[in-house]
Design an enzyme around this catalytic site. Sequence first.
Site, PDB file in Angstrom:
ATOM      1  N   PHE A 203       0.725   0.584   3.642  1.00 34.80           N
ATOM      2  CA  PHE A 203       0.965   1.764   4.489  1.00 34.80           C
ATOM      3  C   PHE A 203      -0.153   1.896   5.505  1.00 34.80           C
ATOM      4  O   PHE A 203      -1.322   1.803   5.139  1.00 34.80           O
ATOM      5  CB  PHE A 203       1.042   3.045   3.628  1.00 34.80           C
ATOM      6  CG  PHE A 203       2.289   3.096   2.800  1.00 34.80           C
ATOM      7  CD1 PHE A 203       3.478   3.528   3.355  1.00 34.80           C
ATOM      8  CD2 PHE A 203       2.274   2.670   1.482  1.00 34.80           C
ATOM      9  CE1 PHE A 203       4.646   3.527   2.609  1.00 34.80           C
ATOM     10  CE2 PHE A 203       3.437   2.657   0.725  1.00 34.80           C
ATOM     11  CZ  PHE A 203       4.625   3.095   1.288  1.00 34.80           C
ATOM     12  N   HIS A 204       0.223   2.096   6.761  1.00 33.66           N
ATOM     13  CA  HIS A 204      -0.824   2.308   7.768  1.00 33.66           C
ATOM     14  C   HIS A 204      -0.383   3.192   8.928  1.00 33.66           C
ATOM     15  O   HIS A 204      -1.150   3.433   9.842  1.00 33.66           O
ATOM     16  CB  HIS A 204      -1.300   0.959   8.333  1.00 33.66           C
ATOM     17  CG  HIS A 204      -0.298   0.286   9.220  1.00 33.66           C
ATOM     18  ND1 HIS A 204       0.772  -0.432   8.747  1.00 33.66           N
ATOM     19  CD2 HIS A 204      -0.186   0.244  10.574  1.00 33.66           C
ATOM     20  CE1 HIS A 204       1.484  -0.902   9.754  1.00 33.66           C
ATOM     21  NE2 HIS A 204       0.936  -0.504  10.888  1.00 33.66           N
ATOM     22  N   ARG A 205       0.857   3.675   8.919  1.00 37.98           N
ATOM     23  CA  ARG A 205       1.327   4.473  10.064  1.00 37.98           C
ATOM     24  C   ARG A 205       0.617   5.823  10.092  1.00 37.98           C
ATOM     25  O   ARG A 205       0.503   6.491   9.041  1.00 37.98           O
ATOM     26  CB  ARG A 205       2.826   4.753   9.949  1.00 37.98           C
ATOM     27  CG  ARG A 205       3.658   3.520   9.937  1.00 37.98           C
ATOM     28  CD  ARG A 205       4.054   3.089  11.328  1.00 37.98           C
ATOM     29  NE  ARG A 205       4.340   1.676  11.312  1.00 37.98           N
ATOM     30  CZ  ARG A 205       4.227   0.854  12.335  1.00 37.98           C
ATOM     31  NH1 ARG A 205       3.806   1.300  13.499  1.00 37.98           N
ATOM     32  NH2 ARG A 205       4.520  -0.400  12.218  1.00 37.98           N
ATOM     33  N   ASP A 279       5.480   0.872   5.235  1.00 38.88           N
ATOM     34  CA  ASP A 279       5.884   1.493   6.497  1.00 38.88           C
ATOM     35  C   ASP A 279       5.673   0.504   7.650  1.00 38.88           C
ATOM     36  O   ASP A 279       5.722   0.875   8.818  1.00 38.88           O
ATOM     37  CB  ASP A 279       5.129   2.814   6.750  1.00 38.88           C
ATOM     38  CG  ASP A 279       3.625   2.654   6.812  1.00 38.88           C
ATOM     39  OD1 ASP A 279       3.121   1.506   6.863  1.00 38.88           O
ATOM     40  OD2 ASP A 279       2.929   3.694   6.821  1.00 38.88           O
TER      41      ASP A 279
END
Length: 357
Positions: A203-205, A279
């Site tokens: 996840f990095h959004r 994501d």
Amino acid sequence: MIAITLGTRPEIIKMAPIIRECEQQSIDYYLIHSGQHYSFEMDQTFFDELRLPRPQYNLNAGSGSHAAQTGKIMAGVESLLLENPPEFILVQGDTNTVLAAALAASKLHKPIGHVEAGLRCFDRRLPEEINRVVTDHISDYLFAPTPEAVKNLKNEGIDQNKIHLTGNTIVDAVHQNVQISCRNYDVLEQFGLKSKEFFLVTFHRPENVDSPATLCELLNGLNAIYDEFSMPVVFPMHPRTKKQMTAMGLSPGSIHIIDPVGYLEFLQFEAHARCILTDSGGIQEESCILGVPCVTVRKNTERPETLLVGANILSDCSSGEMVEKTHEMLERKPDWVNPFGDGNAARNIVNILDHSG
Ligand code: UD1
Ligand code: UDP
């Protein structure tokens, strides 16, 4: 002469097949690295593993606000294009590097090729959507990966002579590297995992990791997955997410956090995972190509093909929905057909430019 620009992890991975194709066809090119990603595990490791030439230029733009980062890259690209004028400039994807390079090139009337054109999530609050739309509308060659992407471009009134259905270079990248990966690494042994008995997550959004409430909910959801399925949850953590977890003082609980890994290792993690929760844009594509079920924790996706073929499902970040959607994906038979092309996207793209030059 083609100026190939890149600047972040996914651009390096997805431009690599094009660089290889230029080498094979002895087409002149040079690489401009924006420096948007710069940590070893987000940058240099991919050049080493994929045996890519060092970029002739690195703008060292680094991190910053959207305007600061985009502005720095624009100014740098403009100078380079004036100093060493190419026939074409190629950009890939939807990052600030792409927008900046395309804007700088368009003001100099340099023909722009946009690799992975036409993706839309129809949500302009996401910075990538703005980057995609603007880049597509100022590009001269739109290399659309799928018929869906072609349709999006036509719907926006883009001249259809500019649009080329090429497939996505991620298929080339997976095909070219999956065997090399198996020969050189054994991540199961290295991390004490069993094939098809762990979850892989990334996840990095900003919309998932920049707010404490959302990131906390997401971590609770991942811990609920661990409790429900009694399988390790492995999370190679993007530096943005790591920075936010540290700043917010959040604990991972039962999740196994590791540093981001190289592409060859990551492909193995993906291929052996029971299911992927993410994501990421590129990981939605790769899981679909590799036949591994995916749960995308986002409100929308610019890769709807993955939903249509049954490889992917959207979830919100509540524990209940994440567990429910994971159950649903585990029940599906992974017999979908990859919608992203046959692994010849790079050749298609280079041939189109070669015949136009
Ligand atoms: C960028 C792209 C995103 C893409 C992602 C791929 C934009 C607007 N966003 O997001 O579309 O999905 O790359 O991974 O272009 N950092 C490091 N080392 C690095 C790079 C970043 O520590 O090498 C940290 C910095 O604290 C930085 C933060 O990560 O502030 C975010 O980096 P940035 O490049 O702004 O955006 P990404 O989240 O990486
Ligand atoms: N990836 C990698 N190591 C990791 C995590 C991801 O090599 O630890 C690769 C992954 O295989 C995919 C790409 O990075 O090809 C996706 O990048 P990211 O999720 O950062 O960006 P996005 O695709 O969302 O723009």
